[in-house]
Design an enzyme around this catalytic site. Sequence first.
Site, PDB file in Angstrom:
ATOM      1  N   HIS A  46       0.822  -1.216   0.000  1.00  0.00           N
ATOM      2  CA  HIS A  46       0.000   0.000   0.000  1.00  0.00           C
ATOM      3  C   HIS A  46       0.861   1.275   0.000  1.00  0.00           C
ATOM      4  O   HIS A  46       2.042   1.248   0.355  1.00  0.00           O
ATOM      5  CB  HIS A  46      -0.926   0.017   1.214  1.00  0.00           C
ATOM      6  N   GLU A 121      -2.922  -6.864   6.937  1.00  0.00           N
ATOM      7  CA  GLU A 121      -1.699  -6.816   7.735  1.00  0.00           C
ATOM      8  C   GLU A 121      -1.803  -7.711   8.965  1.00  0.00           C
ATOM      9  O   GLU A 121      -2.905  -8.048   9.422  1.00  0.00           O
ATOM     10  CB  GLU A 121      -1.418  -5.363   8.141  1.00  0.00           C
TER      11      GLU A 121
END
Length: 254
Positions: A46, A121
């Site tokens: 990201h 994550e």
Amino acid sequence: MHSPEPNREPAMSDSNSRVAADMVCNGDAKSVLTGVDYAEIIVIRHGETDWNADGRYQGTLDVELNEIGRQQATAVGERLSREGKISAIYSSDLKRAFETANLIATACGGLEVIKDPGLRERNLGDLQGLQPHAAASVCPEAYKALQSQKTDQEIPGGGESIDQVYQRCNMCLRNISVKHKGERIVAVTHGSVLRRLHERACPNKQSVKFLNTSVNIFHLSDGHNWVFESGGDVSHLNQIGYLRTGFGGDRTSS
């Protein structure tokens, strides 16, 4: 003229902006990946967030991209749009990844982004929201667990072990590859996930620093044969800059 932030790489020329590329692993497996017998999965970390810049543990807390992160996501999307057809885009369901994926999708013709929590994550439990120097004193047990060499060590406060992250993200990529054999796919994820995917493809090779919006290319054949074609490539950021610490791409990934 202001000098660049101490942990940020300034905009630079194409000649020296590539952090790492052409890092091929599993050479024996590569020979069987011919024609359309494999899925090419481009795994993107990201874009930058303010917490990345602060060196703060994000984990599964839903932090948004900052302005630089949005510029990075747009840049990598424009790059990918020039390099070949993208058949599908998958993303972690966390905002920083999903927004990155949507900006890539816009650049690649408006594909719908498919959310997959398998790409999210690592949950860092009690450490989430803290900076490392504070975490050691505020949550010593959780910090000790994060530093542990035991891959089955969970982090107090609901945090995951390395093994748990490894299993879910590798299964996720395997499922994507089986569904999209012969296609070029984008998957937007996080630093810790990229480390686990790299370990699966290259168990005995040196690590790669996974910077924000770095391009990392995996070839998967039948879900079992993995080749890491190249990684850590941020040459598309030559006019934007990036955090050279790669926070989130090392052992303390968040």
